[in-house]
Structures are given as structure tokens and as C-alpha cells.
Motif scaffolding. Sequence first.
Motif, short mmCIF file in Angstrom:
data_model
loop_
_atom_site.label_atom_id
_atom_site.label_comp_id
_atom_site.label_asym_id
_atom_site.label_seq_id
_atom_site.Cartn_x
_atom_site.Cartn_y
_atom_site.Cartn_z
N GLY A 186 9.29 -3.91 -6.29
CA GLY A 186 10.23 -4.44 -5.29
C GLY A 186 10.19 -5.96 -5.23
O GLY A 186 11.23 -6.63 -5.20
N ASN B 231 2.31 -7.78 -13.92
CA ASN B 231 1.13 -7.01 -14.31
C ASN B 231 0.80 -5.97 -13.25
O ASN B 231 1.00 -6.19 -12.05
CB ASN B 231 -0.06 -7.97 -14.45
CG ASN B 231 -1.34 -7.24 -14.77
OD1 ASN B 231 -1.50 -6.73 -15.88
ND2 ASN B 231 -2.26 -7.13 -13.81
N MET C 185 -2.47 -2.86 -12.94
CA MET C 185 -3.53 -2.19 -13.68
C MET C 185 -3.20 -0.72 -13.98
O MET C 185 -3.62 -0.18 -15.00
CB MET C 185 -4.85 -2.27 -12.91
CG MET C 185 -6.02 -1.86 -13.74
SD MET C 185 -7.54 -2.26 -12.93
CE MET C 185 -8.08 -0.67 -12.45
N SER C 186 -2.43 -0.11 -13.09
CA SER C 186 -2.12 1.31 -13.28
C SER C 186 -1.03 1.47 -14.36
O SER C 186 0.07 0.93 -14.23
CB SER C 186 -1.65 1.90 -11.95
OG SER C 186 -0.86 3.03 -12.18
N THR D 144 -8.32 -8.48 -11.84
CA THR D 144 -9.52 -9.24 -11.45
C THR D 144 -10.08 -10.02 -12.63
O THR D 144 -10.86 -10.94 -12.46
CB THR D 144 -10.63 -8.30 -10.90
OG1 THR D 144 -11.04 -7.42 -11.93
CG2 THR D 144 -10.16 -7.50 -9.71
C1 LIG Z 1 0.73 -3.13 -2.87
S1 LIG Z 1 0.88 -2.48 -4.46
C2 LIG Z 1 1.99 -3.62 -5.21
C3 LIG Z 1 3.41 -3.45 -4.77
C4 LIG Z 1 4.37 -4.31 -5.57
N1 LIG Z 1 4.02 -5.69 -5.53
C5 LIG Z 1 5.79 -4.14 -5.10
O1 LIG Z 1 6.31 -5.01 -4.38
O2 LIG Z 1 6.40 -3.14 -5.44
C6 LIG Z 1 -0.63 -2.89 -5.19
C7 LIG Z 1 -0.71 -2.61 -6.67
O3 LIG Z 1 -1.94 -3.12 -7.16
C8 LIG Z 1 -2.28 -2.37 -8.29
N2 LIG Z 1 -3.69 -2.64 -8.59
C9 LIG Z 1 -4.80 -2.08 -8.07
N3 LIG Z 1 -5.90 -2.61 -8.61
C10 LIG Z 1 -5.49 -3.54 -9.49
C11 LIG Z 1 -6.15 -4.44 -10.37
N4 LIG Z 1 -7.47 -4.49 -10.44
N5 LIG Z 1 -5.40 -5.24 -11.15
C12 LIG Z 1 -4.05 -5.22 -11.08
N6 LIG Z 1 -3.37 -4.38 -10.29
C13 LIG Z 1 -4.08 -3.57 -9.49
C14 LIG Z 1 -1.96 -0.95 -7.89
O4 LIG Z 1 -1.77 -0.14 -9.02
C15 LIG Z 1 -0.69 -1.14 -7.06
O5 LIG Z 1 0.44 -0.88 -7.83
#
Ligand SMILES: C[S@@+](CC[C@H](N)C(=O)[O-])C[C@H]1O[C@@H](n2cnc3c(N)ncnc32)[C@H](O)[C@@H]1O
Length: 398
Positions: A200, A217, A219-220, A253
Motif C-alpha cells: 500500500g 523489500n 523478508m517474507s 535487519t
Molecule cells: C507492517 S507490514 C508492511 C506493510 C507495507 N509497508 C504496506 O504498506 O503494505 C511489515 C512487513 O515487514 C515484513 N518483515 C518482517 N520482518 C522483516 C525483516 N526482518 N526484514 C524485512 N521485512 C520484514 C513482514 O513480512 C511484513 O510484510
Amino acid sequence: MALFMDSRLILRRVTDLRCLTPRRHRVKEKWAATRAKLPPTRLALQHFDATYGVQLGPLWPSVRVAMLSERKYGALLNNFSYDAVQADLQAQGCRDFISNRVEEEEEAQPHLEQKSEVEAQESSNDVSMKMFDGQQMNLSPNIKCLVFPRGDVTRFKSARPDTHGLLSYYLMDAASVLPCLALDVQEGHSVLDLCAAPGGKTLSLLQTQTIRFLCVNDMSVSRTRRLRKVLHSYVPKQFLTDENLRVTSFDGTKWGEIETNTFDRVLVDAPCTTDRHSLMEDDNNIFNKIRVGERRRLPQLQLDLLLAGIQAACPGGEILYSTCTLSQNQNQGVVEQAVCLARENHGIHLQAVSLRPLIRMFRNTFHFAPDLHLGEMVIPHLAANFGPIYMCKLKRLS
Ligand SMILES: C[S@@+](CC[C@H](N)C(=O)[O-])C[C@H]1O[C@@H](n2cnc3c(N)ncnc32)[C@H](O)[C@@H]1O
């Protein structure tokens, strides 16, 4: 006989004692396997009552009611679509909350006034972190997000593809657009969206049509696949080339090990307790008992992500940290620690940029938490049931 009398006496004494013991203490505990389990949504509510009841005080009951009610969406208009739907949506009673903002010249509400720099410093744990309020907010004229008026809970219909297969709007919490506006992306910028899926905020950033290079980016891998699908449903292929877009699935990270001092703007939209989801959906709920460890590790993960985002930004660049939780530990707590650690471990000095101008502009659309010493937060309200969204902007001085 004496023995018989004695045992009868003992029995009566025991019975007397049992009558004095409250019944609930006499019942044997059920075995864990048969005891009724509380669903994760109930556990989330118990946790929030305990923590937000203290954190938000008298505000919590009304925020609680709103969070337990249906949330409100906004329709982010897709400038790449050939369908002009804005007039249709306006005919249904929607308005673009961004172009209908309160103009700066209009009288500011006294309770929303910016704290002085000294006050902000005093209330922050980190005395070297000044609030920077001298900056004019440049809002991209290309981001448009339509919402129904306050108190109107009409739902949007799903968007339909245009003749080129592109969807005309994306439904999202309208408050999620604010971190993208606050990031203040300008012509020619390179931008990193570190936790981007499902996309989004990426889409909102792309609407500005000013970004030279965007790196998204997550991670999933499965969520990155969803993100790619979203991009293809909203953005024409010619804008999705390797020269202007990179989609990756790295552990954010570790970004500091990949790329440092690079991006003009970095968005760290961190994973969090996703408070609304945790209250409403038992599936994939972080309050599920088996995810206790993951939940407790969230602030550390958020801190590591924010630190990586800070390192990825170039000197002079800006970083926007956001979450969709009300939790102070996951919001201000993380930012404060990141600012200290960036200085101590990496020699990076940061300044918090005030977002007061932004909240003054949008006070007619959203409810904001009063008096946060660091960052701003949209809090849910029955008349404007958006959020929670926390955001804090940092500028790299070195
Ligand atoms: C709040 S959501 C992001 C929502 C997105 N920004 C949007 O507006 O649609 C957080 C995201 O962080 C990802 N995430 C979790 N751990 C992570 C990591 N270590 N590195 C990168 N992404 C990570 C999750 O897979 C998840 O999709």
C-alpha cells in the motif's frame, strides 16, 4: 468407641473448614488440555486493556470501542489507471482528504501547537535529539486518497480493471498514506521501502511519480509475491524496469551489510502487533500462545530494522519509521534507542523532524494522539475510524 468418636469429630472439623474455604479454591484445576482456551483476540484485548489503559488513560475507552468496530478505508487513486473514477467517487460523497486539508494560514488549534525545541528536548530521553520544526511540508500533489465524510461508514466497492487491466484505486487505511506524505519524496530521489509488502505504501510512493529509483523489500517471500502482484495490477510495465525499481526479499535487519549511505529517503514500516488485526482476527494473530516469543522479540526486530534503515540513508537523507500499533515500546521506545545506538555504534547523528505541520493540515480527517514527545500517532475514533498509525521522521545529520 473413643477412636470412632475422634474420627467423627475430625471429619466434622474438616467439613466445617471446607465451608469456610471459598468454593473456587476447592475446585481442582482443570487439566491444561481440557481448560477452555482464550482465543488470541481475547488475549490481545486483555493485553491492550492492561497496557493502553495506563498509556492512554482516559482516552483508552473510546479508542477501544473504535478498534473493536469496523475500520474505515480510503481509496488511494491510481494515477496510472486510464479510468477516471474520482468524479464517480465524489458523486458518492467521498472527498480527497489531501487536497481538502486545512491550510496552514488557518488558525491552528492551541492544543496541537508544537512544543518548543527545549520542551521537546527535555521530554525526550535523548537530550541531543532536537526537534526540527523549521521545515515546510511539501505534499506531493499527485497522491490522492478519497474518504467518506466523518461518521459516514459507507464501504467502497472493489476497484475494477480498466481497459489495460490496471485497477483504478487501492483500498487501504487512509492514515497509512500519512507516512508516505511525511517522507516528502522529491524529484530524482532514490527511495528504500524496507518492509514493503503487501505494498500500500509502495503504491502511494509511486503515485508521486518523482522517484528516480525505488527499492522495495520484504523478508517474507510469499508477501513479496503478493507485492509484485499488486505492482502489476496498478503500475504499467514500462515503470517497472530494473532501472527504476528493484524488488527484493532480504532480511531488512542485514541491510547495513548490503548497502549503506545510499538512499535519499527510507521508509521503515515495521512489523508490529498490528493492533486492529490482533483484536479482530484469530487467524495469523501474534497474540496466539505459540507466538509469545515472536511478540516479545518485536521491539528488538523493530530496532534492528530502523538501525539498518538509518544506515541505508545517505547523510542528509530522511528516514520515516512507522507502525500500526499504539504501543509506546514499539514506537517512541524503538526510535529513542535507535537514535542512541546509531550515534554510539555508527557515529551517525540524527535529528527528529517535527510532523506537527502535517497533523495540523489533517486534523479534520484524523484524530491524533495529544502530546507525544516523539513522532505523531493517528488514534482510532468512532467518527473517523482510521489508524492506529504511528510515525516518526528522522534526518541524518552525518
Ligand atoms: C507492517 S507490514 C508492511 C506493510 C507495507 N509497508 C504496506 O504498506 O503494505 C511489515 C512487513 O515487514 C515484513 N518483515 C518482517 N520482518 C522483516 C525483516 N526482518 N526484514 C524485512 N521485512 C520484514 C513482514 O513480512 C511484513 O510484510
